[in-house]
Scaffold this motif. Sequence first.
Motif: not given
Ligand code: BYC
Length: 330
Positions: A283-284, A148, A60-61, A214-216, A145, A123-124, A91, A57, A151, A52
């Motif tokens: 956000f939601w 990002a 999102s890229e 950064f998410g909720p 960025d 996606y983000s 990306e 991620h 994170n 997931r």
């Molecule tokens: N946008 O329990 P939570 C980049 C969703 S790439 C959309 O806190 P988790 C870049 C979450 O998925 C940036 N959805 O979840 C690229 C979950 O839904 P599901 C992307 C979001 O996983 C190109 C629900 O809300 N980075 O920067 O513990 C050019 C509950 O959230 C968002 C990554 O993916 C959001 N903002 O924490 C430039 C990094 N936030 O799946 C830049 C890796 C939350 O249950 N990911 N949701 O349906 C992570 O670090 C974590 O997955 C998150 C969310 C912090 C994003």
Amino acid sequence: MYSQFVDTGVERMRCAEELPELERAFQDKIDSDIKIEPKDWMPEAYRQTLVRQISQHAHSEIVGMLPEGNWLTRAPSLRRKLILLAKVQDEAGHGLYLYSAAETLGASREALIEALHAGKAKYSSIFNYPTLSWADVGAIGWLVDGAALINQIPLCRCSYGPYARAMVRICKEESFHQRQGYEIMLALCAGSAVQKRMAQDALDRWWWPSLMMFGPPDAESIHTQQAMRWKIKRHTNDELRQKFVDQSVPQADYLELTLPDPALKRNEQTGHYDFGAIDWSEFWSVLKGDGPCNRQRIATRRQAYDEGRWVREAALAYGAKQDRRRAEFS
Ligand code: BYC
């Protein structure tokens, strides 16, 4: 195929009996900071959590190329164009490493991409906002960025080996991306009054959506606790958001720009900046698909995928021809 995916009755019975022991050994490994590798036993929920997060991620890229891609043909100089082109290509590369990391967990790339195109995969949220001026390219680099990076640096220590290793290179490149964005902002802020206004306007529009990346809030984050137990995440959403705010305030001051938050104030007791309430309803709503650009982003991705079909087919045909030749000569 890895042994835990072999779905025979015997295998399932064996696993059910051994499960508590396997789970204990797995958690012991995590607690001792030993990386989990693709062929190691892992709980199904750990695998699914990783698929997931890694696939979101990767998406999102890939979708993240679109807002900036909009400015490739309109960059104000050849130098700016070359730099932006390199960043957008990076990306694409990040998306590909991440899809590959998801494949090591048994996920099929086609299925992941299909879910994105069907509007089922997340996606983000940040990439559903439009890029209205050149200053937006600066604000994305600096803030998006920058966020990002905050994170993703901890993800280099994620418990799953292929994801952690992919993140090392991604973070090095993200750090260049952040600097290119800040440098655009520096140039605009040192320029004419109109350029300075463009920079401030971009900051006004990108600030709050960047905080939402950064998410909720922790209290509403359904995945954080377990993800931290498994050392997939090393910090909570709110901890990282606070770090981002603390880092951004002096950067905005240096640019002589104003962060669009009247409640922003240094808290002498905590040493951090307190900030105003985030509009979580926005956000939601973006997550539900109702952001300013959600539909356009998915339509663009679908079109790119369809138009690139011949390239994928040609690459496969070429690969098959090479295999045949190798077989003939061996
Ligand atoms: N946008 O329990 P939570 C980049 C969703 S790439 C959309 O806190 P988790 C870049 C979450 O998925 C940036 N959805 O979840 C690229 C979950 O839904 P599901 C992307 C979001 O996983 C190109 C629900 O809300 N980075 O920067 O513990 C050019 C509950 O959230 C968002 C990554 O993916 C959001 N903002 O924490 C430039 C990094 N936030 O799946 C830049 C890796 C939350 O249950 N990911 N949701 O349906 C992570 O670090 C974590 O997955 C998150 C969310 C912090 C994003």
